[in-house]
Every structure is written in structure tokens, then in C-alpha cells.
Design an enzyme around this catalytic site. Structure first.
Site, short mmCIF file in Angstrom:
data_model
loop_
_atom_site.label_atom_id
_atom_site.label_comp_id
_atom_site.label_asym_id
_atom_site.label_seq_id
_atom_site.Cartn_x
_atom_site.Cartn_y
_atom_site.Cartn_z
CD GLU A 145 46.92 15.53 37.23
OE1 GLU A 145 46.66 14.61 36.46
OE2 GLU A 145 48.08 15.83 37.56
CB CYS A 169 43.79 10.99 46.19
SG CYS A 169 45.54 11.34 46.15
CB CYS A 215 55.79 18.18 43.69
SG CYS A 215 56.43 17.66 45.30
CB CYS A 249 60.42 11.59 44.87
SG CYS A 249 60.17 12.42 46.46
CB CYS A 273 57.12 10.96 42.27
SG CYS A 273 55.53 11.80 42.28
CB CYS A 321 50.76 6.50 44.36
SG CYS A 321 49.68 6.28 45.73
#
Ligand code: SAH
Length: 366
Positions: free
Chosen positions: A93, A106, A113, A117, A120, A344
Site C-alpha cells: 500500500e 508514504c 509487518c 504494535c 497499528c 497512519c
């Protein structure tokens, strides 16, 4: 995929050597570089300044592009999100954020990932794999071609931020390779000073980055002022706790250029990390290490499966005031593209099934 060579991650000398393997002169490599990087062409058919038979040979042994755009979403605020697929079917993305004076792209450094976290959404994908330099470069080409037309020079400056999916410092070699290709003035011509890499705190790679002369700017995601809370929110903290992380930042500080500051990002989670006491703890922590830095407060971007709410504007403002009263430079980041899951922490390859608003914002899939 067949074992063809992927060309978008190659610099000029590499393309020249590649052309030599086809018994072509080195200048053909420069021509190819200009076509792929400066003119942002994504198929050999379009590179009409190369002889036809050479184009035919190229398409047998190499690829000018590998990422495919699956869908794209346009936010009410002009932000665009691209959901792409790699040749092996993994999601990538990229977010294009237009601003008055410049654009920010971005990009993702990994598909998914490995870090976990808790605030997220990308974490829920797990790590699918790290992206190649070519796959990183292609994200920027695709976003610029879509925003301005194939090869059209962007009218404003382009900032790049490695703040999409993934942990960039766990893919540092490919990331640096991509950045070097993209900053070539004969290619995309991204200004090196306009690139920022964000890390959750991979200490050995922060130290390594400090030794690299053409390094990008660095941002560190903190999210908590104490190890106890950070261990919970960002499990990477158990491996590299705050003292070690901030010592690495202190080391990195020596390499800051005049006027450059290290950025600390702090996602604001209601009732979790946004109290007055936590603001004072954060200021004390940063002041104790005395690093030339600034803090970006990021209001949390909520998503259904995440157990958090964003701090209210009033609380963010209060937190900022406390930090500033203790001498910490503080900014509040305005969220962009929340309505299309482009903000984010919202990148998790979302298709229409999880968010019906996206359907109405679909501006065209290719
Ligand atoms: N892995 C890198 C880069 C990706 S995250 C890193 O951790 O820095 C980019 C930024 O978004 C980080 O500062 C992260 O803390 C923040 N972030 C993650 N999830 C978020 C969310 N749901 N809302 C707001 N910011 C978030």
C-alpha cells in the site's frame, strides 16, 4: 514468476552491465534508466527510442514493472491510497498526500509487518515479506504517474516518508538501494533531504544509519514515556528498551546537519498514554537525553479491531502545552485520508468488505 530480471531497482551502472550481458553498448543502459526512472514508463513497448528487436528481447528476459494496482481510493481531503499486489500476490500500500506547497508519498517497506504494535492495524497482517528496491521505487512511480500523468514532472516538491506498512530498518539494504535510485538527478530526482524513514526502534540499524553519509532523515516512534507501557504497546521495546533506544538516538544526533532535528512520533491513545503525568514523563525522558529533536503528536487513527480511541483535541493540546513548557518542540500531526483507511496505522490491505465507504470513493481500478 519466471526468473526474469527486475529492472526498476537498478541504478545506471547496473543497467549498463545488464545491457552488456545482452551484448548492447553501455549507453543503452543510460537510455533504459531514463525511460524507467525519468519518464516513468512501465512497459518496454512504450520505450520507443529503443530498437524494436531490443524491446522484444528485453521483454523475454526482464521486467519493466512488477506491481499491479488492484484498487485505489480517493479521500474527501484529496489523499489517495493505492492497494497493489506484488508478482507473488502480496499486498503493498502507498498513500499520496497532496499539500499546498508539496506532495508527500508514504510508501511501504514490507508487505505486512513483523512488529506487533497493539495500536497499528498493519500488525494484524504479520510479515508477509520485505519488499525489493524495485518494488519500493515502483510505488513512487505509480503514485506520481497517477497524480500527474506518465512521466509528467511533478509541479510541486515530493517528500517521501517510509511510514507505510512495515519496519523500514528491518529492510535497510533494499531501502537504501531504492533511495539511491530515486535520488539520481537523471531519474525520479527525489531530493535526498526530503526523505524521512520512521522506525519503531531497531537500535543496531539506527547506529548503522548514523554512519551513512547520504542517509535520510530519521523519525522514531515512541508511543510511551516508560518501559512498562512501551513494552505493552510496542513489544519491540522488550528487545531494545528506552534507555538503549535513546542512547542510539544520542549517537545519531552527532550526524544531524545544521537545522536538522530527530523526530519522535507519539501516537495519542485516549486514557492510555495521554495524561498530564505522562506528558511530564516524556518531557523529562527527552530532556534527560538532551537530543536535538522535536515531537510529532499523532492522534490515533481508530479502526474496528483496535481497542483504542483517539485522544480529544483538547487533551492533545494540553499534552503539547506541557511538553512545550518543558522546552520540547512539539507539533500536532493532522490526520489525512482517514475515511479511506489511508492514515497512519490503518494500512492493512483493506478492501471494500470491511469498509463500505470505500466503495463510493473508488475512482477506478486497474
Ligand atoms: N514501523 C515504522 C513505520 C510505520 S508506522 C514505525 O513504527 O515507525 C508510522 C507511524 O504511524 C508510527 O509513528 C506509528 O507509531 C504510527 N501509527 C501506527 N498506528 C497508528 C494509528 N492507528 N494511529 C496513528 N498513528 C499510528
Amino acid at each position: 514468476m519466471t526468473a526474469t530480471v527486475q529492472l526498476t531497482g537498478m541504478n545506471q551502472p547496473e543497467l549498463a552491465s545488464f545491457m552488456e550481458t545482452l551484448s548492447e553498448p553501455a549507453y543503452r543502459g543510460r537510455q533504459l534508466f531514463a525511460a524507467l526512472q525519468h519518464r516513468r514508463l512501465r512497459s518496454f513497448d512504450e520505450i520507443t527510442d529503443l530498437p524494436k528487436d531490443l524491446r522484444a528481447r528485453l521483454s523475454e528476459v526482464a521486467q519493466a514493472a512488477t506491481l499491479k494496482v488492484e484498487s485505489q481510493y480517493l479521500s474527501n481531503d484529496g489523499t489517495r491510497r493505492y492497494l497493489m499486489k506484488t508478482h507473488d500476490g502480496l499486498p503493498v500500500e502507498t498513500v499520496f498526500i497532496p499539500e499546498e506547497r508539496r506532495d508527500t508519498i508514504c510508501f511501504s517497506s514490507q508487505s505486512g509487518c513483523p512488529l506487533q504494535c497493539t495500536f497499528c492495524l498493519t500488525a494484524q497482517l504479520g510479515l508477509l515479506r520485505s519488499l525489493t528496491a524495485g518494488e519500493i521505487v515502483e510505488q513512487i512511480q505509480i503514485a506520481l504517474n497517477d497524480a500527474y500523468g506518465t512521466g509528467v514532472k511533478p509541479p510541486r516538491g515530493t517528500n517521501l516518508v517510509a511510514m507505510g506498512a512495515g519496519e523500514p530498518l528491518l529492510n535497510l539494504d533494499q531501502l537504501l538501494k531504492a533511495l539511491r535510485v530515486m535520488t539520481d538527478p537523471q531519474g525520479l530526482h527525489i531530493v535526498p533531504n526530503r526523505v524521512t524513514v520512521s522506525t519503531a526502534g531497531v537500535v543496531p540499524r539506527i547506529l548503522e544509519l548514523a554512519t551513512i553519509s547520504d542517509r535520510p532523515h530519521l523519525a522514531i516512534s515512541l508511543a510511551a514515556p516508560t518501559d512498562e507501557l512501551r513494552n505493552e504497546l510496542m513489544p519491540i521495546n522488550k528487545k531494545w528498551p528506552l534507555e538503549e533506544l535513546l542512547s542510539a538516538c544520542k549517537f545519531f544526533e552527532k550526524t544531524l546537519k545544521p537545522g536538522e532535528r530527530l523526530t519522535f512520533e507519539y501516537v495519542m491513545l485516549e486514557g492510555v498514554n495521554d495524561s498530564d503525568e505522562q506528558a511530564r514523563q516524556l518531557a523529562n525522558l527527552l530532556n534527560r537525553h538532551n537530543i536535538r529533536s522535536k515531537v510529532n503528536l499523532i492522534p490515533h487513527n481508530a479502526a474496528d479491531p483496535l481497542p483504542y480511541r483517539p485522544s480529544s483535541d483538547a487533551v492533545v493540546e494540553r499534552f503539547k502545552n506541557i511538553l512545550e513548557s518543558k522546552g520540547v518542540h512539539t507539533y500536532v500531526r493532522r490526520p489525512r485520508g482517514r475515511d479511506i483507511f489511508a492514515a497512519c496505522g490503518q494500512l492493512a490491505a483493506r478492501q471494500t468488505t470491511l469498509n463500505t465507504r470505500v466503495v463510493t470513493n473508488l475512482v477506478g481500478a486497474s
